[in-house]
Structures are given as C-alpha cells and as structure tokens.
Enzyme design. Structure first.
Site, PDB file in Angstrom:
ATOM      1  CG  ASP A  28     -75.535 -34.631  15.755  1.00 51.59           C
ATOM      2  OD1 ASP A  28     -74.544 -34.568  17.266  1.00 51.59           O
ATOM      3  OD2 ASP A  28     -76.903 -35.891  16.375  1.00 51.59           O
ATOM      4  CE1 TYR A  31     -75.750 -29.104  22.973  1.00 52.94           C
ATOM      5  CE2 TYR A  31     -76.843 -27.088  22.232  1.00 52.94           C
ATOM      6  CZ  TYR A  31     -75.994 -27.769  22.642  1.00 52.94           C
ATOM      7  OH  TYR A  31     -74.873 -27.084  23.584  1.00 52.94           O
ATOM      8  CG  PHE A  34     -71.681 -24.966  19.923  1.00 56.13           C
ATOM      9  CD1 PHE A  34     -71.515 -26.105  20.699  1.00 56.13           C
ATOM     10  CD2 PHE A  34     -71.898 -25.020  18.829  1.00 56.13           C
ATOM     11  CE1 PHE A  34     -70.503 -26.754  20.645  1.00 56.13           C
ATOM     12  CE2 PHE A  34     -70.700 -25.269  18.339  1.00 56.13           C
ATOM     13  CZ  PHE A  34     -69.719 -26.385  19.082  1.00 56.13           C
ATOM     14  CG  HIS A  39     -66.385 -30.418  20.436  1.00 58.13           C
ATOM     15  ND1 HIS A  39     -67.101 -30.163  21.544  1.00 58.13           N
ATOM     16  CD2 HIS A  39     -67.065 -30.241  19.805  1.00 58.13           C
ATOM     17  CE1 HIS A  39     -68.398 -30.353  21.049  1.00 58.13           C
ATOM     18  NE2 HIS A  39     -68.508 -29.899  20.170  1.00 58.13           N
TER      19      HIS A  39
END
Ligand SMILES: Cc1cc2nc3c(=O)[nH]c(=O)nc-3n(C[C@H](O)[C@H](O)[C@H](O)COP(=O)(O)OP(=O)(O)OC[C@H]3O[C@@H](n4cnc5c(N)ncnc54)[C@H](O)[C@@H]3O)c2cc1C
Length: 768
Positions: free
Chosen positions: A604, A606, A617, A727
């Site tokens: 999801d 920031y 990202f 991740h």
C-alpha cells in the site's frame, strides 16, 4: 407421473405447451427444456381472474408480474417463440387453445400455491385426463409431492438442488397462434400499485444475487435481525424466488461457488464463510416450510395442530384495524406495519413480531391478519407464509413457544430509535430514552400517537397461559406426534445422534451474545437503485488510457468498486488520505496496458505527508528516499554495477518504459499503514493483475514480500515470468539483497524477444 412415461405418450413433434406460472425464466427451466426437445413450443401465460382478484393479490404484485413477463417474453422471443398470453379460467383457456392448435402436450412446474391454485391444478389435471392431453409437472425445488414422512427429505433436497442448473434451450420452434397483449391494471381490473418496490424481471434479480454474494451479504448473520441493517444485508431474493425469475437451484449453486472461492482466498473477509453457510441454511428452510402446505393444504385455513381449533374464538375489529394501520402504540410494531405498507417487505424477525403481536398480544385468530400480511408481502409465497404464520401464532406445537415482546425487540433491534423515527414521524422528537415506550415520557400527552392498545406484559402472560393449557391435553400430544412425523425437521435429531455417537453432550454449549454494531440509516446504500442492485454504471477515473478502460470495464462497474468509492468519499471528508486524489491511478495512467513489460507489486502507499504519488515504492522529487527504496537502489547497483543510484526516489522513468508500479491497495490514511486494506481495492487490483496476465506477450511479475507473493496465484499464463523474493524493507533486507531481480527481469524479457528495461534513473529528476 415419470418423465419417461409421459414422453412415451407425447407424440414427438406434436405441439408442446409450456405453462409458465411461478417460474418466469428460460434458465434452469426443465419443462421448457424437455418440451423444446420434443417439438414446436407454445410458451403460455394465463392471467387468471380468480388469482388476480384473490384477496392476497394487489397492484404491487401485478406491476412486478408485468415486468417479469415483459422480460420473459423478450428472452423467449430471442430463442424463437415469444410468450403467448391469454386471459381467463385455466381450463377454458386450455380448451380454447386445443381448438386453435389441435392436440398438444402440456408441461409445467409443480406448484405449491394457495387453495385457489391447488383447486385449479386439480381441474386442469382432470381436463387433461378427459381430453387425452399428456400433462407433465416437474419439481422446481425440494418440495416432494405425496410425501408420507420427513425421513430422507434432506437427501432429496440435496439431490435436486445440488445438481447444476440447466441451460436455456438453444432454440425454440414457434407455433403460430394468437395471444392477448400483456394486460394492464385497468384491463385486469386490478388496483394500481402504491408501494415502492424493486423492479421485476431477471436482470435485476441477477444483479441482486451478485451484489448480495459479493458485497452486501458479508455480515448477514449479525445483521439480518435488525430492521436497521436487514434491508441491505439480507439477500432480498424472496420476490425473484416467488415469481421464479431465478430458480432456487441457481441461487444454491451461486452460493456454493462463492463459498468455494472465499474458502481458498486468504484475502477474503473471514466473515464470508459463516454468512454464506447461514444463507444456504435459509434456502433449505424455503422448501422445508413450503413442504408443510404441500403435505397439508388445509393449513391455509385451519390450525395445523387440531388441539388449537377453538383457541381464539372471538374477533375484535378495532384491534385488527389498529394493528393493520400501525396504530397500536408500540413504536417498533407500528414502524414495521408502516414500512410494510410502503415497501411490501420486512425482514424475518420483524415479520415474526408482527404476526405474534396480532395472535398473542391482541389474541386475534391468525387467519385474517395472515391474509392481510400475505397481501402486503411482495414476495408472498403461500407455503412459507402460512407455515410461518402458524408457527409464530403457536398453533403448530412442535417448536418452543415464542412470544415477541415488542418493547424488548425495539430496544435490542433499534437501540437509538432511528428506524422508529423514520416510519413513525409523530415520534421524531421523543428523546431516545423514551422512544421505545413513549407513553412514560412527560411529553406523551402532546403526541399525536396513540397510547398502547394493550398492556404487553399482561397480554403475553395471558396468551402463554392459554396456549400452555391447550398444550396440556392428550389431543395436543397426539397431534404433535403426527405433525413431527409429517412435517418436523430431522436435522436436530440427526445432529443430536451424531454428537452422542462422538461422545459429546447431546446439546452444544450456548454461546454468549455479542455486542451489535448499529449503523447509520442515512449511510446505507439504496438497495434497488443504481448503486447496488441494478446493473451498475462503470465509474471512469479521468484520463485513463483506453486499454485500461476496456480491460477494467467490469471492475469499474462492480458493486465493490462503487462501495469503495463511497468509502473513499467519506474517508477524504474525515481524514487526510494519500496519495492526493488525482494521483491514485497514476500507475495505470503512466503505463498503458499495452506497454506493460514488468509489474512490480507493492502493498500500500507510503503513509507520510508528501511521499505517495501513485506508484509503488516511488516518491516525488525532493522527498527523502524511503528505506525500502534505498535497499532497492543498493540491490540495483549490486545487480547491475553500471547503473548508479540516483539522489531522488522518483521512479517515473521506469513507468514510462513499461514497468507497472502497482500497489495492491491504492490509498491509505495519513500515519496509518494498511488502513485501507479490505475496502475493495484488492478486488480491483486483482483485476489489474488478471488483465496483465491476459496479455499475449511475456510480462515479468516482480513480487517482493509475503503479501505480493500471494498474488502469484493470479499469474496463470505459462509464458509469463515470476521473480519472487523477500521484501526490500530494512526488516527483511538481508534476504532481499542479492536476489538480482533487475538483471533477471531483463533476461526474461530478452528470452521472449522483448526489449529490456533501462533501469538507469536520471541522477536528479525523473524523465517522463
Ligand atoms: C409471518 C411470516 C411470513 C412470511 N412469509 C413469507 C413469504 O410469503 N415469502 C417468503 O419468501 N418468505 C416469507 N417469510 C420468511 C422470511 O421472512 C422471508 O423469506 C425473508 O424475510 C425474505 O427476505 P430475503 O429474501 O432478503 O431473506 P434472506 O434472509 O436473504 O433469505 C433468503 C431466502 O431464504 C428463504 N428464507 C429465509 N428465511 C426463511 C424462513 N424463515 N422460512 C422460510 N424461508 C426462508 C427465502 O426464500 C428467502 O428469500 C415469512 C416469515 C414470517 C415470520
């Protein structure tokens, strides 16, 4: 009569008359399918005066029926043989048809109807025998004709309704014969409709089923009893089932399919499994109660348990009139009667309370209040209705006696009085502390609302005493045994036997009661308007490339997407949401579907101010590079030493080359990571992934972290390539670094003849 014995008698290619009654559809219609296989088909609907003028029938039924028939005619016309309507008594209509078209075979579904339809069917059967017309009636639900006892009944239900629904016939050969046009109210001498009811017909029924199984039904068991929640959270399929625009088998099948889908889906709301199971149990009840009328048609008129024959000898017109008009002085009871008069629908518990009030508190014989309710329900289904009326009036005698206390129900089901105030506007200004018992409020004398018609506590005690006395007789016991044998559910007995066989106590421990969420009535979706039940218009975010618009048409029109939009509107009004609205769909805008070569999936956006700009990202120029992205840059440089990390976090240059930077959830509340999970974004972004999966040329799916890796199940086409790893967050960076996703992605693209991505970002700002 078996299907094969009738088929043997029906001459192939003779005219096949299919008589539509409470089965107004072409799908899963075995009489139509069987008839179409045997010869030219004459689809018939008979407007029968004795049904149109029956006290249970009203203008709302007629309006709904007209819409169902119009759609049925359209569907039959498409298959080749439009609907033929005739007006008159059924035997006379059939006789006239016989004159017009010569010998025919007659097909219909078995009907468990009121006394009038039962007698009509008997006359039609007699006429068919006299005329030598083969008449085949086929079951359309779990009701069994000529049943002797209930043992094994559930297995028959499963055999019939667990089977897949049948398709419509591929083609119908018409029979040239004249019919009347669809009757209008004035032609039929039926009063016009005065209620606000949903549209009839199969299209809306299908949309209602879909919205219940995918959106509205998630809290079904917890929300079915309160009139505040039930309107939206119950399926609202009773009218489509009563008119037969959907078959019960179709509903069972769709429910089971949905159950299978949510079972295997860890992203699905865990409440779905319980809700769908609770819903399926109601579909069993549908036939369980209809079976009672089928087996004992006299129960429309007389107590099922003969020990109660003389229980309520008197009649009090004034009490009845106040009950029917919603003027008893008990606010929830009156609100229900007024809602019923306005809409033709109530949820189960409120239905039970209204008849319990008439039968127990007012001590009225159940027949006339029952007929009043049957007239009001749009979904009037005599088998369910009379069985329920008798059960809630205490005249069956094989269940626990239950008398609803209207004030206690009001406090439990409408704690703030919102429902009461909506339907009883005279009580709008009564303080909430007194809304359930306004007669004790100091301002009661100023109200234009009546005082209670009876003292509820006293009336309930008196009713209970009379019923218990009638139960305490040898006649009652003998009747109860007979009724259990013929009508009783075997489910509890079977469960008890199974528990004992497994060494468990015969009765399961009782669970505690849970606090119930009380919704805001004004925020509930309109049910049959365009936001939920009717086919929904697609929502189109601005400036999306045409390829995404086409590929995501269904996703944009899905009820879940409409609901998501409502959630977001409310969220934006009350909180700070990221990214800003114009950037929510930036990933799709910057990377048209036809350009996608690589899909990098994040979880999801920031949640810090100024960070999210619609690409997973990525952050806008000038914003500090977040830790996960710093690790991505470290891995990029290790993997491709010629590529040097930039000083910014803007990944738009990748997006412009075909790297779809997608998050699974596209919005978030400030400072609350993952706060918009579970609102519907997942279904939408799954549709995006499926659209990418459908591309004929290779795409590389980069799935970082456990959440993204779950989406690998959506990548089913063998020509695609999946790169999975931990991740890049500092918490799992050790497992992420060294996985070389960038070079591997390019190798996979080159292998499939596609040009690689230039992963080098400009040192200072993104190039669009
Ligand atoms: C006095 C009384 C009269 C009733 N008369 C009718 C009637 O004429 N027609 C009718 O369809 N239902 C009747 N019911 C049963 C029930 O209240 C309705 O089926 C339900 O409220 C319809 O809304 P829904 O389709 O959203 O229900 P949901 O809760 O979504 O249930 C789905 C379906 O399951 C079946 N069902 C649900 N509850 C019951 C039940 N208790 N008994 C039998 N079947 C059930 C119905 O087919 C219903 O459409 C009556 C209940 C009472 C107490």
């Amino acid at each position: 009569m078996t299907l094969s014995s009738v088929a043997a008698r029906a001459r192939p290619s003779a005219v096949q008359v299919v008589w539509f009654k409470k089965d107004l559809r072409v799908h899963d219609h075995s009489p139509l399918l069987e008839a179409a296989a045997r010869g030219p088909v004459l689809p018939l609907y008979v407007f029968e005066p004795e049904q149109l003028h029956h006290p249970e029938f009203g203008g709302h039924h007629f309006q709904y029926l007209q819409q169902c028939l119009a759609e049925l005619d359209e569907a039959l016309g498409t298959l080749g043989a439009p609907l033929i309507c005739r007006h008159g008594e059924a035997v006379q209509v059939l006789e006239a048809l016989h004159q017009d078209v010569g010998p025919f075979a007659l097909w219909a579904h078995e009907e468990t109807g009121n006394g009038v339809s039962d007698q009509r069917d008997r006359r039609v059967r007699a006429w068919c025998r006299a005329r030598g017309v083969p008449f085949t009636e086929l079951p359309q639900n779990g009701v069994v004709r000529r049943l002797i006892h209930r043992d094994g009944w559930a297995a028959t239900w499963e055999e019939r309704l667990g089977a897949p629904p049948g398709p419509p016939p591929s083609h119908l050969t018409p029979v040239p014969v004249r019919g009347t046009p669809l009757l209008r109210h004035q032609d039929a001498n039926v009063a016009p409709n005065t209620k606000t009811i949903p549209p009839g017909g199969r299209r809306v029924a299908e949309a209602t089923l879909a919205s219940f199984l995918t959106v509205r039904g998630v809290g079904y068991p917890a929300e079915m009893s309160s009139p505040l929640t039930a309107e939206a959270s119950c399926s609202r399929l009773s009218a489509p089932l009563a008119f037969g625009t959907l078959s019960l088998r179709e509903v069972v099948h769709a429910t089971r399919q949905r159950l299978a889908a949510v079972h295997g889906d860890r992203d699905a709301d865990p409440r779905w499994v319980r809700s769908l199971r609770a819903f399926e149990s109601r579909l069993h009840w549908h036939c369980h109660f209809m079976q009672r009328l089928e087996s004992e048609p006299r129960m429309e008129f007389e107590p099922l348990n003969r020990a109660f024959d003389d229980l309520r000898p008197g009649w009090d017109q004034l009490r009845y009139d106040r009950w029917a008009a919603g003027q008893t002085g008990y606010p929830l009871q009156d609100a229900c009667m007024r809602m019923l008069a306005a809409t033709g629908w109530l949820n189960f518990r409120m239905r039970a309370m209204t008849i319990s009030f008439a039968s127990h508190l007012l001590w009225l014989p159940w027949q006339r209040p029952g007929q009043y309710l049957a007239h009001q329900w749009l979904d009037n289904e005599p088998g369910i209705h009379w069985a329920q009326v008798q059960m809630q009036s205490g005249t069956v005698g094989i269940n626990r006696l239950r008398i609803y206390n209207p004030t206690r129900q009001a406090r439990a089901q409408d704690p703030t009085g919102a429902f009461i105030r909506r339907w009883v506007p005279e009580l709008r200004d009564v303080p909430t502390d007194f809304i359930h018992a306004p007669w004790v409020w100091s301002g009661a004398s100023r109200l234009t609302y009546p005082a209670p018609i009876v003292d509820a506590e006293q009336a309930m005690r008196a009713a209970k005493a009379q019923l218990m006395a009638a139960r305490d007789t040898p006649r009652f016991a003998a009747e109860a045994r007979r009724i259990y044998e013929l009508h009783g559910s075997r489910k509890k007995a079977e469960l008890r036997a199974e528990r004992v066989a497994r060494g468990l106590p015969a009765k399961p421990p009782r669970g505690g009661t849970r606090a119930r969420h009380v919704p805001d009535l004004d925020r509930q979706p309109g049910l049959f308007d365009a936001t939920v039940a009717a086919p929904l218009p697609a929502i189109r975010p601005a400036r999306l490339p045409g390829s995404w618009q086409t590929a995501l048409t269904d996703a944009f029109a899905a009820p879940s997407f409409h609901q998501l939009k409502n959630v977001l509107t409310a969220e934006r009004a009350a909180h700070t949401i990221f990214p800003p609205a114009p950037e929510v769909f930036a990933a799709l805008r910057l990377t048209p579907l036809e350009d996608v070569k690589v899909l990098i999936l994040g979880q999801d956006p920031y949640h810090g101010a100024g960070q999210a700009h619609g690409l997973s990202f990525s952050v806008p120029p000038g914003v500090r590079v977040p830790p996960s992205l710093q690790n991505i840059y470290r891995e990029l440089h290790q993997d491709l030493p010629d590529v040097s990390p930039p000083r910014h976090g803007d990944l738009r240059r990748w997006a412009a080359q075909g790297v779809l930077l997608l998050n699974a959830v596209l919005t978030v509340r400030q400072g609350q990571p993952n706060s918009h999970a579970g609102h519907g974004w997942e279904a939408f972004t799954d549709a995006v992934i499926r659209a990418v999966n459908a591309k004929p040329e290779r795409v590389v799916f980069v799935l970082w972290g456990a959440y993204a890796r779950k989406k690998a199940r959506l990548v089913t086409a063998p020509h695609h390539h999946i790169i999975e790893s931990a991740h890049p967050s500092p918490l799992s960076a050790a497992q992420f670094l060294g996985t070389r996703p960038f070079s591997r992605a390019n190798a996979a693209l080159l292998e499939a003849g596609r040009s690689p991505i230039d992963w080098q970002l400009t040192p200072d700002a993104a190039v669009r």
